[in-house]
Motif scaffolding. Structure first.
Motif, PDB file in Angstrom:
ATOM      1  N   VAL A  82       0.849  -1.186   0.000  1.00  0.00           N
ATOM      2  CA  VAL A  82       0.000   0.000   0.000  1.00  0.00           C
ATOM      3  C   VAL A  82       0.887   1.239   0.000  1.00  0.00           C
ATOM      4  O   VAL A  82       2.042   1.191   0.413  1.00  0.00           O
ATOM      5  CB  VAL A  82      -0.975   0.030   1.207  1.00  0.00           C
ATOM      6  CG1 VAL A  82      -1.969  -1.120   1.132  1.00  0.00           C
ATOM      7  CG2 VAL A  82      -0.242   0.033   2.533  1.00  0.00           C
ATOM      8  N   THR A  83       0.347   2.341  -0.487  1.00  0.00           N
ATOM      9  CA  THR A  83       1.101   3.598  -0.506  1.00  0.00           C
ATOM     10  C   THR A  83       0.460   4.560   0.484  1.00  0.00           C
ATOM     11  O   THR A  83      -0.745   4.762   0.484  1.00  0.00           O
ATOM     12  CB  THR A  83       1.107   4.215  -1.922  1.00  0.00           C
ATOM     13  OG1 THR A  83      -0.234   4.360  -2.377  1.00  0.00           O
ATOM     14  CG2 THR A  83       1.883   3.337  -2.886  1.00  0.00           C
ATOM     15  N   ALA A 106       1.454  -6.191  -6.153  1.00  0.00           N
ATOM     16  CA  ALA A 106       0.313  -5.295  -6.335  1.00  0.00           C
ATOM     17  C   ALA A 106       0.600  -4.032  -5.537  1.00  0.00           C
ATOM     18  O   ALA A 106       0.823  -4.096  -4.335  1.00  0.00           O
ATOM     19  CB  ALA A 106      -0.973  -5.956  -5.853  1.00  0.00           C
ATOM     20  N   VAL A 107       0.616  -2.893  -6.217  1.00  0.00           N
ATOM     21  CA  VAL A 107       0.834  -1.614  -5.548  1.00  0.00           C
ATOM     22  C   VAL A 107      -0.530  -0.951  -5.406  1.00  0.00           C
ATOM     23  O   VAL A 107      -1.221  -0.715  -6.394  1.00  0.00           O
ATOM     24  CB  VAL A 107       1.811  -0.716  -6.331  1.00  0.00           C
ATOM     25  CG1 VAL A 107       2.062   0.574  -5.565  1.00  0.00           C
ATOM     26  CG2 VAL A 107       3.124  -1.447  -6.592  1.00  0.00           C
ATOM     27  N   THR A 143       0.019  11.989  -9.819  1.00  0.00           N
ATOM     28  CA  THR A 143       1.421  12.250  -9.503  1.00  0.00           C
ATOM     29  C   THR A 143       2.034  11.088  -8.735  1.00  0.00           C
ATOM     30  O   THR A 143       3.117  10.600  -9.078  1.00  0.00           O
ATOM     31  CB  THR A 143       1.547  13.553  -8.687  1.00  0.00           C
ATOM     32  OG1 THR A 143       0.974  14.628  -9.442  1.00  0.00           O
ATOM     33  CG2 THR A 143       2.991  13.861  -8.362  1.00  0.00           C
ATOM     34  N   SER A 144       1.348  10.623  -7.698  1.00  0.00           N
ATOM     35  CA  SER A 144       1.922   9.544  -6.889  1.00  0.00           C
ATOM     36  C   SER A 144       2.045   8.245  -7.676  1.00  0.00           C
ATOM     37  O   SER A 144       3.053   7.552  -7.553  1.00  0.00           O
ATOM     38  CB  SER A 144       1.129   9.333  -5.604  1.00  0.00           C
ATOM     39  OG  SER A 144      -0.184   8.925  -5.867  1.00  0.00           O
ATOM     40  N   THR A 145       1.062   7.921  -8.520  1.00  0.00           N
ATOM     41  CA  THR A 145       1.204   6.695  -9.316  1.00  0.00           C
ATOM     42  C   THR A 145       2.356   6.821 -10.296  1.00  0.00           C
ATOM     43  O   THR A 145       3.090   5.861 -10.511  1.00  0.00           O
ATOM     44  CB  THR A 145      -0.100   6.330 -10.071  1.00  0.00           C
ATOM     45  OG1 THR A 145      -0.501   7.407 -10.913  1.00  0.00           O
ATOM     46  CG2 THR A 145      -1.202   5.955  -9.111  1.00  0.00           C
ATOM     47  N   GLY A 146       2.538   7.990 -10.864  1.00  0.00           N
ATOM     48  CA  GLY A 146       3.651   8.191 -11.794  1.00  0.00           C
ATOM     49  C   GLY A 146       5.003   7.999 -11.123  1.00  0.00           C
ATOM     50  O   GLY A 146       5.879   7.308 -11.638  1.00  0.00           O
ATOM     51  N   ILE A 147       5.178   8.590  -9.952  1.00  0.00           N
ATOM     52  CA  ILE A 147       6.449   8.480  -9.229  1.00  0.00           C
ATOM     53  C   ILE A 147       6.715   7.031  -8.821  1.00  0.00           C
ATOM     54  O   ILE A 147       7.778   6.477  -9.091  1.00  0.00           O
ATOM     55  CB  ILE A 147       6.453   9.403  -7.991  1.00  0.00           C
ATOM     56  CG1 ILE A 147       6.455  10.872  -8.418  1.00  0.00           C
ATOM     57  CG2 ILE A 147       7.636   9.093  -7.077  1.00  0.00           C
ATOM     58  CD1 ILE A 147       6.165  11.847  -7.293  1.00  0.00           C
ATOM     59  N   VAL A 148       5.740   6.412  -8.165  1.00  0.00           N
ATOM     60  CA  VAL A 148       5.929   5.061  -7.641  1.00  0.00           C
ATOM     61  C   VAL A 148       6.123   4.052  -8.772  1.00  0.00           C
ATOM     62  O   VAL A 148       7.059   3.242  -8.747  1.00  0.00           O
ATOM     63  CB  VAL A 148       4.760   4.645  -6.716  1.00  0.00           C
ATOM     64  CG1 VAL A 148       4.854   3.182  -6.339  1.00  0.00           C
ATOM     65  CG2 VAL A 148       4.739   5.524  -5.465  1.00  0.00           C
TER      66      VAL A 148
END
Length: 164
Positions: A82-83, A106-107, A143-148
């Motif tokens: 999880v993030t 799975a993220v 943004t967070s999905t792109g970075i991670v």
């Protein structure tokens, strides 16, 4: 993705998933306006605009509940990451020092205002944090999905290259 509220954020996430070669998106949602079938995800004009058309070729599956999605992932033997900026009682892993080379990973990303649910947090194997230095401890979903996903993809590709 757990309960995304805004289709523009869902669309940008679909675009990121496609750009970084992620195999599938699982969406847990009860919000109106979020499609419930693969065909509706593919033909939704708003998603097509915000995902720059990548919704047409990205596999997306809808789940009604977080529990249903977690059960599916566990049955398929996925590690669930999880993030979140921080979770009490979980292994909190810095994105840039964590290990993301599990066979099936799975993220999990939460929604725009509440983040991940307690159910998702309690069923996670780890919590991934994007290190930040400012006052704000959160980023928008796109943004967070792109970075991670960018970092996880790079690490996984390097892992495979080094095994060859």
């Amino acid at each position: 993705l757990e309960n995304p509220k805004h289709s523009v954020n869902l669309g940008s996430t679909i675009r990121n998933v496609s750009a970084f070669g992620v195999e599938k998106i699982y969406v847990v949602s009860g919000y109106k306006g979020i499609p419930k079938t693969f065909e509706k995800f593919r033909t939704n004009k708003e998603l097509s605009t915000s995902s720059v058309g990548s919704n047409k070729w990205t596999f997306i599956r809808h789940f009604n509940t977080t529990e249903d999605c977690i059960n599916h992932l566990r049955k398929k033997i996925f590690t669930i990451a999880v993030t979140s900026p921080h979770l009490k009682g979980k292994e909190n892993v810095n994105l840039y020092s964590g290990q993301f080379t599990q066979k099936r990973l799975a993220v999990w990303f939460g929604n725009e205002s509440e983040g991940i649910s307690e159910v998702a947090a309690n069923n996670a194997d780890m919590c991934v944090q994007i290190p930040m230095a400012g006052i704000v401890e959160s980023l928008n979903l796109g943004t967070s999905t792109g970075i991670v996903l960018s970092y996880v993809r790079e690490q996984r590709l390097n892992f495979i290259k080094n095994k060859l």
